[in-house]
Design a protein around this motif. Sequence first.
Motif, mmCIF file in Angstrom:
data_model
loop_
_atom_site.group_PDB
_atom_site.id
_atom_site.type_symbol
_atom_site.label_atom_id
_atom_site.label_comp_id
_atom_site.label_asym_id
_atom_site.label_seq_id
_atom_site.Cartn_x
_atom_site.Cartn_y
_atom_site.Cartn_z
ATOM 1 N N LYS A 153 0.830 -1.203 0.000
ATOM 2 C CA LYS A 153 0.000 0.000 0.000
ATOM 3 C C LYS A 153 0.867 1.257 0.000
ATOM 4 O O LYS A 153 0.567 2.243 -0.680
ATOM 5 C CB LYS A 153 -0.919 -0.018 1.224
ATOM 6 C CG LYS A 153 -1.961 1.073 1.246
ATOM 7 C CD LYS A 153 -2.936 0.880 2.404
ATOM 8 C CE LYS A 153 -4.003 1.967 2.420
ATOM 9 N NZ LYS A 153 -4.957 1.798 3.541
ATOM 10 N N ALA A 155 1.297 4.081 -3.075
ATOM 11 C CA ALA A 155 0.961 5.483 -2.822
ATOM 12 C C ALA A 155 2.146 6.415 -3.030
ATOM 13 O O ALA A 155 2.059 7.617 -2.736
ATOM 14 C CB ALA A 155 0.429 5.638 -1.401
ATOM 15 N N ASP A 215 7.987 7.557 3.202
ATOM 16 C CA ASP A 215 6.808 8.158 2.584
ATOM 17 C C ASP A 215 7.232 8.813 1.262
ATOM 18 O O ASP A 215 8.420 8.773 0.892
ATOM 19 C CB ASP A 215 6.120 9.125 3.547
ATOM 20 C CG ASP A 215 6.928 10.384 3.858
ATOM 21 O OD1 ASP A 215 7.905 10.675 3.148
ATOM 22 O OD2 ASP A 215 6.564 11.074 4.827
ATOM 23 N N THR A 269 -2.606 13.668 3.252
ATOM 24 C CA THR A 269 -3.267 12.714 2.357
ATOM 25 C C THR A 269 -2.670 11.325 2.498
ATOM 26 O O THR A 269 -3.400 10.332 2.649
ATOM 27 C CB THR A 269 -3.142 13.185 0.901
ATOM 28 O OG1 THR A 269 -3.778 14.463 0.761
ATOM 29 C CG2 THR A 269 -3.792 12.193 -0.053
ATOM 30 N N PHE A 270 -1.339 11.229 2.484
ATOM 31 C CA PHE A 270 -0.671 9.932 2.542
ATOM 32 C C PHE A 270 -0.977 9.207 3.849
ATOM 33 O O PHE A 270 -1.438 8.064 3.847
ATOM 34 C CB PHE A 270 0.826 10.132 2.375
ATOM 35 C CG PHE A 270 1.635 8.867 2.478
ATOM 36 C CD1 PHE A 270 1.749 8.007 1.396
ATOM 37 C CD2 PHE A 270 2.283 8.533 3.658
ATOM 38 C CE1 PHE A 270 2.502 6.839 1.484
ATOM 39 C CE2 PHE A 270 3.034 7.372 3.755
ATOM 40 C CZ PHE A 270 3.139 6.523 2.671
ATOM 41 N N TYR A 271 -0.733 9.857 4.981
ATOM 42 C CA TYR A 271 -0.928 9.183 6.267
ATOM 43 C C TYR A 271 -2.397 9.072 6.642
ATOM 44 O O TYR A 271 -2.797 8.129 7.337
ATOM 45 C CB TYR A 271 -0.128 9.891 7.362
ATOM 46 C CG TYR A 271 1.362 9.725 7.178
ATOM 47 C CD1 TYR A 271 2.003 8.546 7.533
ATOM 48 C CD2 TYR A 271 2.128 10.737 6.601
ATOM 49 C CE1 TYR A 271 3.363 8.379 7.338
ATOM 50 C CE2 TYR A 271 3.493 10.587 6.397
ATOM 51 C CZ TYR A 271 4.102 9.401 6.770
ATOM 52 O OH TYR A 271 5.449 9.234 6.567
ATOM 53 N N GLY A 272 -3.196 10.025 6.176
ATOM 54 C CA GLY A 272 -4.630 9.917 6.417
ATOM 55 C C GLY A 272 -5.229 8.688 5.762
ATOM 56 O O GLY A 272 -6.095 8.030 6.326
ATOM 57 N N ASP A 273 -4.757 8.364 4.560
ATOM 58 C CA ASP A 273 -5.206 7.146 3.888
ATOM 59 C C ASP A 273 -4.580 5.899 4.512
ATOM 60 O O ASP A 273 -5.243 4.879 4.700
ATOM 61 C CB ASP A 273 -4.846 7.194 2.400
ATOM 62 C CG ASP A 273 -5.662 8.208 1.622
ATOM 63 O OD1 ASP A 273 -6.705 8.648 2.150
ATOM 64 O OD2 ASP A 273 -5.251 8.575 0.503
ATOM 65 N N LEU A 274 -3.289 5.995 4.850
ATOM 66 C CA LEU A 274 -2.550 4.830 5.328
ATOM 67 C C LEU A 274 -2.998 4.401 6.722
ATOM 68 O O LEU A 274 -3.188 3.204 6.981
ATOM 69 C CB LEU A 274 -1.054 5.163 5.343
ATOM 70 C CG LEU A 274 -0.078 4.007 5.503
ATOM 71 C CD1 LEU A 274 -0.114 3.089 4.287
ATOM 72 C CD2 LEU A 274 1.341 4.556 5.713
ATOM 73 N N HIS A 286 -5.751 5.717 8.649
ATOM 74 C CA HIS A 286 -6.963 6.495 8.903
ATOM 75 C C HIS A 286 -7.589 6.166 10.251
ATOM 76 O O HIS A 286 -7.954 7.057 11.026
ATOM 77 C CB HIS A 286 -7.987 6.276 7.782
ATOM 78 C CG HIS A 286 -9.185 7.159 7.918
ATOM 79 N ND1 HIS A 286 -10.292 6.822 8.665
ATOM 80 C CD2 HIS A 286 -9.437 8.401 7.403
ATOM 81 C CE1 HIS A 286 -11.178 7.789 8.613
ATOM 82 N NE2 HIS A 286 -10.692 8.761 7.859
#
Length: 245
Positions: free
Chosen positions: A91, A95, A117, A158-163, A165
């Motif tokens: 994942k 990303a 990241d 965006t990256f960590y919010g998706d990863l 959440h």
Amino acid sequence: MAENSAPVPGMYGEGTPCWADAQLPDVEAGKRFYGELFGWTFDGEDAPGGSVWARLDGDPVASLAPKTDGRMPTVWTVYFATPDARALTRKITDAGGRLISGPFAVADLGAAALVTDPEGAVFGLWQSDGHRGFERRREPGTFVWTELYTPDPVAANTFYGDLFHEALFGSGAEPDFGRALITDVFPAEMPAHFLVHFRVDDLDTAVATVRRLGGRVQVPPFDASYGRVAVVTDNQGASFALLTR
């Protein structure tokens, strides 16, 4: 954020900071430095690869490991919990992040991976199988926070919010994880990185102890949204932060 001064029961949910280690050229010197600064004791029981576990009142709170290659950085690394390190690394790379190493088995304790990241900040993943991570946190002498310093906070959101959440925004979430623009504290040329924070009772006394033990102060004490912070290095060059609340 709720405070927790007791050993933490159960397993850590995915995306929760669950462990930190320091890669050092001289582990014995690290034991002397951190033992005096935080009151840690050390043993090699169950700790693989020549590393030692740091303990507070007998409970594992971090580890110190010998650098296997002098070209590697002297650094503290934060690890985030996951039930499936292989799936999470996929994942991350999908990303725009990068896989550095792993996932690989660590004795019979679990599996680890090192990743970045999209901006290049390095962090670890930990899939527990016997060693779940911190047995104490958020109290003096233990991990309390990790701050991501990044040139692009919007992309990081965006990256960590998706990863992660659920850990960051789920019901009852109490994340020990924040992010800041690099130029808030560090020069613009500083690369993206995570900064591990350890809690102390008295920040000024702890900073003075760091200096006395041969470390140095990178950023003098300042007020942040999550407490009063100083950024320091140990006597071998590994950066970390001291935090009081």
